[in-house]
Write a protein that holds these residues in place. Sequence first.
Motif, mmCIF file in Angstrom:
data_model
loop_
_atom_site.group_PDB
_atom_site.id
_atom_site.type_symbol
_atom_site.label_atom_id
_atom_site.label_comp_id
_atom_site.label_asym_id
_atom_site.label_seq_id
_atom_site.Cartn_x
_atom_site.Cartn_y
_atom_site.Cartn_z
ATOM 1 N N LYS B 343 19.454 -11.838 -4.534
ATOM 2 C CA LYS B 343 18.393 -10.937 -5.020
ATOM 3 C C LYS B 343 18.326 -10.898 -6.339
ATOM 4 N N LEU B 349 12.112 -12.378 -6.618
ATOM 5 C CA LEU B 349 11.831 -11.306 -5.233
ATOM 6 C C LEU B 349 10.049 -11.199 -5.504
ATOM 7 N N GLY B 399 10.593 -11.285 -1.485
ATOM 8 C CA GLY B 399 11.161 -9.960 -1.117
ATOM 9 C C GLY B 399 10.998 -9.305 0.128
#
Lengths: 333, 506
Positions: B343, B349, B399
């Motif tokens: 991430k 994201l 995301g």
Amino acid sequence: MQQETRKRMIKESAIWGFIVLELIFFSVAGHFLSLSENAFMDFENMLLLLKQSAPIGIIALGMTVVMINGNIDLSVGATFALAAVVMLDSMSWPIFAPLGDWVIPVSWALALLTGMVLGAINGFIVWKTGVDAFIVTLGSMLGFRGLVFMYNGEQPTFQLNWTMVDIAEARLFGLQTPTLVLIVCTVLVWLMLNKTIHGRNVYAVGDNREAAVNAGIRVGPHMMINFIIIGFLAALSSVVFYSASGSVNPNDGMLYELWVITAVVLGGTKLTGGKGSVIATFGGVIAIQLLRKGLGHIGADTAMVNLVIGSILIAVLYLDKQLNRKGDGDLKV
Amino acid sequence: MSVHDQKPALRLEGIVKTFPGVRALDGVSFSVLPGEVHALMGENGAGKSTLMKVLGGLHQPNEGKIFMGDEPVVMGSPMDAKAKGVVFIHQELSLAEELSVAENIYLGELPRKSFGRVDWDRLYADSGAILKRLNCGFGPRTLVGDLSIANMQMVEIARALTVDAKAVIFDEPTASLTDAEKVVLFEVIADLRAQGVGIIYISHRMEEIFRISDRITVLRDGAYRGTLNTAETDEDEVTRLMIGRSLDMSRNAEHVETGDVALEVRGLSCGKLFQDVSFEVREGEVVGFYGLVGAGRTEIAETLFGLRTPSAGKILLKGKEVSIHSPMDAIAHGISLVPEDRKTQGLVLGMNCRDNITLPQVGDLTAGPFVSDGAEIAIFDQYRDRLDIKTPNWRQQVGNLSGGNQQKIVIGKWLSMHPEVLIVDEPTRGIDIGSKSEIHNLIRELAKSGYAVIVISSEMPEVMRVSDRVIAMYNGKLMRSFTADEVTEDNLVQAISGLSENGKVA
């Protein structure tokens, strides 16, 4: 580990090393370049320097708290001006006429209250809206300044009261009132940050806000208290300064927020919060005042002073970044 | 005292929690007996964390009740929950790094003297005692920022011991712990349990669950799926409850024909991080790096990818020595890194799937002065099909994808750069078990199609499943290299642990 501790110590005392460097430089350079007969490190000159540091210095203490907390307050200059207007104007209000010279403490209290209310407004908005403190106080900086102008238009507000001037210019152990206030406030804020639960939570919230929330610290009210503290200190700075001068222009205090932030950052407080010390901020304030005075001493003009201070600020932050690297093996990002 | 005729220490009944548009918990009931370890399992998004947040006072349930003993209680805030004896040990480290260990342990409830002053003597004495109980090698005055990740986790655990806990929630406590440190953690859990504390243990790792738990409750899609007695069940049954089907968790048994040496490393060192590391990876081969956190595996990958400057040693690609000073160099030489933290290091994201996949080469995909949409979409389509990425279309923000699909986007991004050496760091961290095996199969297939693949993992089953060879590291040094046939759990643990020197966790 040993090396880590040493690095930490170097970093924490860096500002004092910088001050010593300035003193040496200006003493030597002043010897050749200065037009005045007096040495730079003259005792009276140093006392004057401390006194002149007070207005920025007192606010910088509050800014240190707010910045460690992970916020920022851009409205301090406007708060400074508005508190002065309230203080000087209230002295001539008819209802206070019977008080005679006892109006002085009342006006002071009103000014300090103004600062606290303005701080509370900032804190409350940050708490309830969750909007970044930078934006909130950018708005209130404009708003509070607007209030100053609404009060008396473009006219200065003035009030000459010799008793008040006497108090403001008094000396104790050779130190003038503003210097004393600065020193006492530094000690008090230091005690608050290092010895009290609220103070330790200032660090915790600034360092890792989520952790603080998870640990049950009520972050909103906590931050509001810190905004009230900086509002109070901005007003106190104003009280100290205008008790002596007795006249405030609606533009006074402009750009104070930037000088204050410069001093705090020079002192090593992290912009992102979680780290900083008021003692180092005190050093930062002295360092800036020394630069301004010293460059004046060797004949530089204001424009030059600003250029030098700006360059030094960037250089300091760059050095700090280098010191924070853990060596060649460190990640390149 | 038999477990069955006790009153639960803590009971949740018919908990419903909705977020805008999502029913995160749908009538979940759950209870913990005093002195029991109750495991909570489920895929990511099954509602485990939400349930625990309700219990810890971070969320208020829309419906349902919480009972402590016989009394219904309301958990108004985290402090409230803690005061009632429910302690939450968070998955993500929730520490203030600039503060001391002691201040972190008592964060939010520092002992008080007059005028709101901190009672430092008591603080240090109390936290010192807790650290001693946990057998930690550091003192209460140490700054948390100076500790290793594993030691930070111990600080997090120390927080549970500050109150008279009735129930302690461990949310993936071993995610960043090494095997040796896990042993200490399990001792702490056994200790708490002996004192009659109910433990709620959330983990993805079956072997841990079966090692320490008494009962297992499974959630799926926010709903309760059943509670099993650990002694009477097996991994297969739990898995079926969790994902509705069985899983293939065998180890790698295929023998591939490997090609030429694609990457060779000779005597590579980087300061204190790792020293004198030599190995080679052939085309078509998967080499697994296994070791404790901090053994230097990720750092080797970062050095190969040009993120760190080696202090000594050589890197050879196809027999030719190369010098790699930056990720640009690495990419140009055909080395790609799928980083540890998807991430924060692997993806942007907030950008869509297509833009993430074409990120490293977008500078070349131009039509005149503009970025060529068509070329970008063509690349996206190609890798979506090849890697079976499940997304409605290329406009979807990464995301919003599941962990497994996010990881495929990262892999796709690097495959589109046509690398020769692919380094995959912790390929399945935080990915639920259904998608895990998909990623494992993908890695095997990539090797079969000729890539030289390095897999870094902290999970032993994963390393054993995907690797043709396993390299064990300890403390920055390469300990031993195993072939898939030689490797066993025992000899691997021996090779990676420094336990022989002292039993204490440093």
